[in-house]
Design an enzyme around this catalytic site. Sequence first.
Site, PDB file in Angstrom:
ATOM      1  N   GLU A 164      47.243  49.243  36.791  1.00  0.00           N
ATOM      2  CA  GLU A 164      46.946  47.932  37.394  1.00  0.00           C
ATOM      3  C   GLU A 164      48.071  47.467  38.320  1.00  0.00           C
ATOM      4  O   GLU A 164      47.836  46.736  39.271  1.00  0.00           O
ATOM      5  CB  GLU A 164      46.657  46.886  36.306  1.00  0.00           C
ATOM      6  CG  GLU A 164      47.867  46.364  35.543  1.00  0.00           C
ATOM      7  CD  GLU A 164      48.331  47.283  34.420  1.00  0.00           C
ATOM      8  OE1 GLU A 164      47.875  48.438  34.358  1.00  0.00           O
ATOM      9  OE2 GLU A 164      49.177  46.840  33.605  1.00  0.00           O
ATOM     10  N   CYS A 209      49.445  51.649  28.404  1.00  0.00           N
ATOM     11  CA  CYS A 209      50.800  51.501  27.873  1.00  0.00           C
ATOM     12  C   CYS A 209      50.748  51.202  26.361  1.00  0.00           C
ATOM     13  O   CYS A 209      50.367  52.065  25.592  1.00  0.00           O
ATOM     14  CB  CYS A 209      51.567  50.438  28.663  1.00  0.00           C
ATOM     15  SG  CYS A 209      53.350  50.541  28.407  1.00  0.00           S
ATOM     16  N   HIS A 267      51.140  52.098  34.121  1.00  0.00           N
ATOM     17  CA  HIS A 267      50.375  50.869  34.389  1.00  0.00           C
ATOM     18  C   HIS A 267      49.602  51.005  35.702  1.00  0.00           C
ATOM     19  O   HIS A 267      50.114  50.615  36.762  1.00  0.00           O
ATOM     20  CB  HIS A 267      51.312  49.660  34.472  1.00  0.00           C
ATOM     21  CG  HIS A 267      51.823  49.178  33.153  1.00  0.00           C
ATOM     22  ND1 HIS A 267      51.153  48.237  32.394  1.00  0.00           N
ATOM     23  CD2 HIS A 267      52.910  49.523  32.439  1.00  0.00           C
ATOM     24  CE1 HIS A 267      51.825  47.997  31.274  1.00  0.00           C
ATOM     25  NE2 HIS A 267      52.907  48.782  31.269  1.00  0.00           N
TER      26      HIS A 267
END
Length: 251
Positions: free
Chosen positions: A220, A115, A218
């Site tokens: 994660e 990001c 993202h």
Amino acid sequence: MSVFSPKIAILVRRNYWESGATPGNTNSHRSVPDIMAAILQAGGVPELIFQGSPHQASDFDALVLPGGGDVDPRFYGQELGPAVDPATVDSELDAFQIEWTRAALQARLPLLGICRGMQVLNVAAGGSLVQDLAGDHLPQRVLHDPLLRSQAVHPIAIAPGSALAKLWGATRMDVNSIHHQGLDTLGTGLEAVAWAEDGVIEAVEVAAAPWQRGVQFHPEDMRSQQPFQQLFDQLIADVIELRASTTSGKL
Ligand code: MN
């Protein structure tokens, strides 16, 4: 089985522990713990590195640039536009991350920008950003509902032949999207390899380096889904392989 556990530096702001979670992830509080968990699960050892650290990029096997607030536009030759909140701009953090990223680019050190991190990578390589995608790209509901951050909200088209397409065995994927800025002109050596339907760049790769990549989404936040944890798994596996080939080359 390898006994080597790669050391992965995650570059964060100096007051990381003093600040709390913000709706837009300005201080990266939301994403860093999940990045660390993903790296640990992949077999790496994550370490938080702060501005002013006596370490340098070459002390690590790879760098991760996490999500966060907007990069000071002065780093890409522009004034702060109305969509950039000056209170959230942290020029010291920008300078620190850009310096480490340039060192990594020079040394071809593996790097993952997530990001804001992909945006830092682009700026460090001499590229520029769109200061505001004018609300057309970021689903506003995502800002107000944290649960949506781990859900896919738009598809991306992935360039065939890119490392990302090879990893996933696909040229299309549904991803989350928590950004109001995007890449504009590309930095030296960077190639766009994925795009949202509105043309916003969603992933970049440095063709000349073994593993330098950026993603605008993202992973994660979506690591409970295999493809997204796979990105971290591949980073660690490839770093181990790189280290092995470098070491044997020296013998
Ligand atoms: Mn997006």
